[in-house]
Write an enzyme that holds these catalytic residues in place. Structure first.
Site, short mmCIF file in Angstrom:
data_model
loop_
_atom_site.label_atom_id
_atom_site.label_comp_id
_atom_site.label_asym_id
_atom_site.label_seq_id
_atom_site.Cartn_x
_atom_site.Cartn_y
_atom_site.Cartn_z
N TYR A 1 -25.47 -61.02 52.11
CA TYR A 1 -24.62 -60.16 52.93
C TYR A 1 -23.16 -60.60 52.83
O TYR A 1 -22.81 -61.72 53.21
CB TYR A 1 -25.06 -60.17 54.40
CG TYR A 1 -26.41 -59.53 54.66
CD1 TYR A 1 -27.11 -58.84 53.66
CD2 TYR A 1 -27.00 -59.60 55.91
CE1 TYR A 1 -28.34 -58.27 53.92
CE2 TYR A 1 -28.23 -59.02 56.18
CZ TYR A 1 -28.90 -58.37 55.17
OH TYR A 1 -30.13 -57.80 55.43
N PRO B 1 -33.24 -48.18 61.57
CA PRO B 1 -33.91 -47.16 62.40
C PRO B 1 -33.19 -45.81 62.40
O PRO B 1 -33.80 -44.79 62.70
CB PRO B 1 -33.90 -47.79 63.80
CG PRO B 1 -32.74 -48.73 63.79
CD PRO B 1 -32.71 -49.29 62.39
N LEU B 2 -31.91 -45.82 62.05
CA LEU B 2 -31.12 -44.58 62.04
C LEU B 2 -30.86 -44.09 60.62
O LEU B 2 -30.03 -43.21 60.40
CB LEU B 2 -29.80 -44.78 62.78
CG LEU B 2 -29.92 -45.36 64.20
CD1 LEU B 2 -28.55 -45.52 64.83
CD2 LEU B 2 -30.81 -44.47 65.06
N SER C 1 -21.27 -51.23 64.47
CA SER C 1 -19.91 -51.66 64.15
C SER C 1 -18.97 -51.59 65.35
O SER C 1 -17.79 -51.88 65.23
CB SER C 1 -19.35 -50.80 63.01
OG SER C 1 -19.40 -49.42 63.34
N GLU D 1 -25.10 -48.27 73.40
CA GLU D 1 -25.92 -47.05 73.30
C GLU D 1 -27.29 -47.38 72.73
O GLU D 1 -28.32 -46.95 73.27
CB GLU D 1 -25.22 -46.03 72.39
CG GLU D 1 -26.06 -44.77 72.16
CD GLU D 1 -25.53 -43.90 71.02
OE1 GLU D 1 -26.25 -42.95 70.64
OE2 GLU D 1 -24.43 -44.19 70.51
#
Length: 362
Positions: free
Chosen positions: A56, A240-241, A320, A327
């Protein structure tokens, strides 16, 4: 809202059901100050799981996470840090899953993290046909080209699994890691690792990291629950998104601030703009209406849907901003709405439910 703690598979390690990932963001897309803010918010809200990898941001993600943890001064026993080994450098000996690179790569990761040990080290074997962190992965194994994916997997099993299990047992015995797991491994490869460990009195993997969302279901819903029941391997899932596709981020094109606009992520942009991507976004729009009805956001619904799946110990979040993180953490309150009837309604909208006797967590 309370972040639930779960055992990682059938191991004794307790992890928060939501974890904070560092892919794309730490050391790259966001500032170090924002990264510290996100880690602090996550920890203060009950998240104890922080995931990174040697690849990363070419190691900068590990450096950033390590600096934050050192600055915060939290008890090392109060959180879980995981990293992944495979792509470490440009030299042939600095990548792959040889004993040499597992040991040297983990030592380098620990140095960047400024830690004596990680809680879990993952053998991060990228899917041979899937780009990872902007890299184009060659379609070969040990210099042999022209294999079908199934045969490549068999060859890889024969060549590497025993070496990986022995090396992972070594780094655990040396105190460099508490547990080890796999990432992007097939069910057959995980079973092979377990068999090798049992045959030679070595340490088996406790977890598989796998992509899981509305449009990527078979592995986590069909293959991994069977492994969970047979050998106790848990699932730690990511994306997951679907890199933002599910939230409607790309409905009106590719925003300049999105992942798909970043250098090295042309593959994501192409995926979003493909015919399949457009079909998936249309399905996602239908699910937005369901989220409105439930009084939650599309992201919260999608994450809660992932959490309800049997054998899923934790879902890794990639965010980010503080607003986005808060949320996503709110998905915990939506989990109680994932009744069998609601899951059936979502399955009906998606039309892609795998054929299995999948149980759900309610």
């Amino acid at each position: 809202q309370t972040i639930v703690g779960l055992n990682l598979g059938k191991s004794g390690l307790r992890v928060s059901c939501l974890g904070l990932g560092t892919w794309v963001t730490f050391g790259s897309q966001i500032s170090d100050e924002m990264a510290e803010n996100l880690v602090t918010i996550a920890y203060d809200n009950g998240v104890n799981l922080f995931d990174t990898a040697e690849i990363y941001a070419s190691g900068r993600a590990e450096v950033t996470l390590g600096n934050i943890m050192k600055k915060k001064g939290w008890r090392r026993s109060s959180f879980v840090v995981t990293t992944k080994i495979y792509w470490g450098g440009q030299a042939e000996t600095e990548r792959g899953l040889s004993r040499k690179h597992i040991v040297e790569g983990l030592r380098a990761s620990l140095s960047r993290l400024q830690m004596e040990y990680v809680d879990i080290v993952f053998a991060n074997r990228s899917d041979l046909n899937t780009p990872m962190e902007g890299l184009s992965v060659p379609g070969r194994v040990e210099g042999r080209s022209g294999y079908s994916s199934g045969l490549r997997s068999l060859v890889w099993c024969d060549l590497c699994v025993s070496e990986v299990v022995r090396a992972m047992t070594f780094v655990i015995d040396q105190g460099m890691a508490m547990y080890w797991g796999t990432s992007r491994w097939s069910a057959m490869e995980i079973m092979e690792a377990y068999s090798v460990a049992r045959q030679f009195n070595l340490i088996p993997p406790v977890c598989e990291q796998a992509e899981y969302h509305y449009f990527q279901r078979d592995k986590v819903e069909v293959q991994l629950p069977e492994l969970y029941h047979k050998i106790g391997v848990g699932a730690m899932t990511w994306s997951p998104l679907a890199c933002g596709l599910i939230t409607g981020k790309y409905s009106d094109g590719v925003p300049d601030t999105s992942r798909a606009a970043l250098k090295g992520y042309q593959w994501l942009k192409e995926k979003v703009q493909s015919e399949e991507g457009r079909r998936q976004m249309e399905k996602a729009r239908e699910l937005h209406l369901l989220a409105d009805r439930l009084g939650c956001t599309p992201a919260q619904l999608a994450i809660a849907w992932c959490l309800r799946s049997e054998g899923v110990s934790a879902v890794l979040l990639g965010v980010s901003s503080a607003e986005q993180l808060l949320e996503n953490l709110g998905s915990i309150r939506v989990l109680s709405l994932m009744t069998p009837q609601m899951v059936f309604e979502i399955d009906s909208l998606l039309g892609n439910r795998p054929h299995s006797k999948k149980e759900t967590r309610t």
